[in-house]
Design an enzyme around this catalytic site. Structure first.
Site, PDB file in Angstrom:
ATOM      1  N   GLY A  54       4.212   5.748  -4.222  1.00 20.42           N
ATOM      2  CA  GLY A  54       4.682   3.931  -4.630  1.00 20.42           C
ATOM      3  C   GLY A  54       5.343   4.210  -4.505  1.00 20.42           C
ATOM      4  O   GLY A  54       5.437   3.068  -3.590  1.00 20.42           O
ATOM      5  N   SER A 103       1.961   8.520   1.272  1.00 20.96           N
ATOM      6  CA  SER A 103       2.580   7.684   1.186  1.00 20.96           C
ATOM      7  C   SER A 103       4.000   8.233   0.268  1.00 20.96           C
ATOM      8  O   SER A 103       4.424   9.028   1.552  1.00 20.96           O
ATOM      9  CB  SER A 103       1.464   6.675  -0.256  1.00 20.96           C
ATOM     10  OG  SER A 103       2.298   5.180   0.997  1.00 20.96           O
ATOM     11  N   TYR A 104       4.299   7.285  -0.499  1.00 24.27           N
ATOM     12  CA  TYR A 104       5.657   7.174  -0.603  1.00 24.27           C
ATOM     13  C   TYR A 104       5.825   8.992  -1.174  1.00 24.27           C
ATOM     14  O   TYR A 104       6.855   9.714  -1.774  1.00 24.27           O
ATOM     15  CB  TYR A 104       6.228   6.361  -1.855  1.00 24.27           C
ATOM     16  CG  TYR A 104       7.749   6.604  -2.087  1.00 24.27           C
ATOM     17  CD1 TYR A 104       8.689   6.185  -1.110  1.00 24.27           C
ATOM     18  CD2 TYR A 104       8.315   7.039  -3.831  1.00 24.27           C
ATOM     19  CE1 TYR A 104       9.973   5.953  -1.746  1.00 24.27           C
ATOM     20  CE2 TYR A 104       9.515   7.241  -3.221  1.00 24.27           C
ATOM     21  CZ  TYR A 104      10.451   6.699  -2.469  1.00 24.27           C
ATOM     22  OH  TYR A 104      11.225   6.426  -3.094  1.00 24.27           O
ATOM     23  N   ASP A 121      -4.805   2.661   9.016  1.00 26.18           N
ATOM     24  CA  ASP A 121      -3.413   1.691   8.077  1.00 26.18           C
ATOM     25  C   ASP A 121      -2.946   1.242   8.273  1.00 26.18           C
ATOM     26  O   ASP A 121      -1.742   1.527   9.580  1.00 26.18           O
ATOM     27  CB  ASP A 121      -3.060   2.873   7.598  1.00 26.18           C
ATOM     28  CG  ASP A 121      -1.302   2.963   6.313  1.00 26.18           C
ATOM     29  OD1 ASP A 121      -1.771   1.952   6.071  1.00 26.18           O
ATOM     30  OD2 ASP A 121      -1.205   3.674   6.395  1.00 26.18           O
ATOM     31  N   HIS A 159      -5.262   3.791   4.763  1.00 20.94           N
ATOM     32  CA  HIS A 159      -3.738   4.218   4.018  1.00 20.94           C
ATOM     33  C   HIS A 159      -4.920   5.686   2.730  1.00 20.94           C
ATOM     34  O   HIS A 159      -3.768   7.204   3.041  1.00 20.94           O
ATOM     35  CB  HIS A 159      -3.513   3.430   3.390  1.00 20.94           C
ATOM     36  CG  HIS A 159      -1.788   3.666   2.461  1.00 20.94           C
ATOM     37  ND1 HIS A 159      -1.116   3.838   3.613  1.00 20.94           N
ATOM     38  CD2 HIS A 159      -1.268   4.060   1.645  1.00 20.94           C
ATOM     39  CE1 HIS A 159      -0.168   4.617   2.658  1.00 20.94           C
ATOM     40  NE2 HIS A 159       0.062   5.278   1.522  1.00 20.94           N
TER      41      HIS A 159
END
Length: 479
Positions: free
Chosen positions: A121, A216-217, A400, A452
């Site tokens: 996020g 991701s984060y 992605d 992603h």
């Protein structure tokens, strides 16, 4: 430098947000961050993510495991032969801060490792994304009420624990409103406290091989949590048998992310040669000028309404739900939102909906825009972990555009590891699943045709390389 910071916040807070599936309307996060850009302190980005390594709160877990057992989820298909649990683990008794988890055992739980999955996020849900649209055992059907079985779920080969973190994300909550202004340090500390307490609740997993995975984060979440685990081995806390980490399309370095993103747009024919040349000639991503910023704005406009988390995927249309070429429904987030906000589902999951301020959401934008500390790079932490003896894998879906494969290549180049096994095609079934290269103390894997959210778009290929990761082997060279 301020422009660079603005862009960093805009990029990082978008990552792994399944709001960006486009299912429930436009993504409001970028607008919220733009509105707040000049209110953010520069110090937030320069602050180190280090945490004091001290003994933490561990409460009594007696009887809580049995109370957390999920007998059956509404709409669940018949013939399920694995156990499910969900509920809360208190991480701060005084503040009333509790994190929500969903745990899916393998059909052979005693012989399988334990894997913690974290979505990024920051402030996005591992239940709504990871469990319900990616690697979990079920997908929500378009009737918003029933579930279908995911035969490529990762609990085929592991016992998988999904954590909604930090407080304010999904069903996780705090009775202290100031807890919703948080950041990397507190997220790592709370996740560590969660693990210690969860292992007391499920003591049969204390000695089990343990892995942490995310996307991701989670490129921030995972290394920082692992650093905390390894440093706390010297305290009197529960020993965690950590064997390795796996991070997909990882946001780990600010400069690499910006540089790689626009290089990817150009190399995939989403922006013109002229814009690319302008960015290359005018952009130093460590200190972005106004001229560079103008070219970046033009590039963002020029690519049009393309779903950047999978540049070849269709957008969700409420008038016609057309699956992508991978078979993944781009409106899946809509179905998950409706399903998890059904009272019967919340009751089955033991969700305390009185603890959250509104309906369950895939991402908490208020928490995301108030994120306090996010170092510009976590490469030093990863570099340190590479000498710890644990297995470290990075992977990238190659379609992605949000955190492209080229950004991870740039970051690996900065780490500077020597090659042990040269780049080669690996197979899943009868087709090339992607490509892999083994470095000294690091493995990098691409997944062909995945965006992603890799397990959403290429579930079979995702399970193939994940199984190899757990086995400590490189992905298979031949079918």
């Amino acid at each position: 430098m301020l422009t660079a910071i603005v862009l960093f916040i805009s990029f990082s807070c978008l990552l792994a947000s399944i709001q960006c599936y486009g299912g429930r309307g436009f993504d409001p996060l970028r607008k919220l961050i733009t509105d707040q850009r000049f209110k953010r302190s520069v110090d937030y980005l320069n602050e180190e993510a280090a945490t004091h390594y001290l003994p933490v709160y561990v409460g009594s877990q007696e009887g809580l495991k049995d109370a957390d057992r999920v007998l059956m989820l509404p709409g669940q298909p018949n013939g399920i032969n694995f156990s499910q649990y969900s509920g809360y683990v208190t991480v701060d008794l005084k503040a009333g801060r509790a994190l929500f988890y969903y745990f899916v055992e393998s059909e052979e739980p005693l012989t399988r490792p334990l894997v913690l999955w974290l979505n990024g996020g920051p402030a996005c849900s591992s239940l709504g994304a990871g469990a319900m649209t990616e690697l979990g055992p079920f997908r929500v059907n378009n009737d918003n009420k029933t579930l279908s079985y995911n035969k490529y779920a990762w609990n085929n080969v592991a016992n998988v624990l999904f954590l909604e973190s930090p407080a304010g994300v999904g069903f996780s909550y705090s009775n202290t409103s100031s807890d919703y202004v948080t950041g990397d340090k507190q997220t790592a500390a709370d996740s560590y406290t969660f693990l210690l307490n969860w292992l007391e609740r499920f003591p049969e997993y204390k000695a089990r091989d343990f892995f942490i995975a995310g996307e991701s984060y989670a490129g921030h979440y995972v290394p920082q949590l692992v650093d905390l685990i390894l440093n706390n081995k010297i305290t009197n806390q529960t020993f965690i048998n950590l064997r390795g980490i796996l991070i997909g399309n990882a946001f780990i370095d600010f400069e690499d992310e910006l540089k790689g993103s626009y290089e990817y747009l150009w190399s995939h024919a989403l922006i013109s040669d002229e814009l690319h040349d302008g960015i290359v000639s005018n952009c130093n991503f460590s200190s972005i000028s106004e001229v560079c910023n103008a070219y970046i704005d033009q590039a963002d406009d020029a690519r049009g309404n393309v779903f950047m988390y999978n540049i070849y995927a269709p957008l969700c249309s409420l008038s016609s739900n057309i699956p992508s070429i991978s078979g993944f429904d781009p409106c899946s987030e809509n179905y998950v939102y409706s399903y998890l906000n059904t009272p019967e589902v919340q009751k089955a999951l033991h969700a305390n909906v009185t603890g959250i301020s509104g309906p369950w959401e895939s991402c908490n934008f208020d928490v995301g825009i108030n994120w306090k500390d996010m170092p510009e790079t976590v490469l030093p932490t990863i570099k340190e972990l590479m000498g710890s003896g644990i297995s470290i894998w990075l992977y990238s879906g190659d379609t992605d555009g949000a955190v492209p494969v080229i950004t991870t290549k740039y970051s690996i180049h900065k780490l500077g590891p020597s090659v042990k096994t040269s780049w080669y095609p690996w197979y899943s079934g009868d087709e090339v699943g992607g490509y892999a290269v083994e470095y000294q103390n690091l493995t990098f894997v691409t997944i062909r045709g995945a965006g992603h959210f890799v397990p959403s778009y290429q579930p079979e290929r995702a399970l193939t390389f994940f199984s190899s990761f757990l086995e400590g082997k490189l992905p298979p060279r031949h079918n």
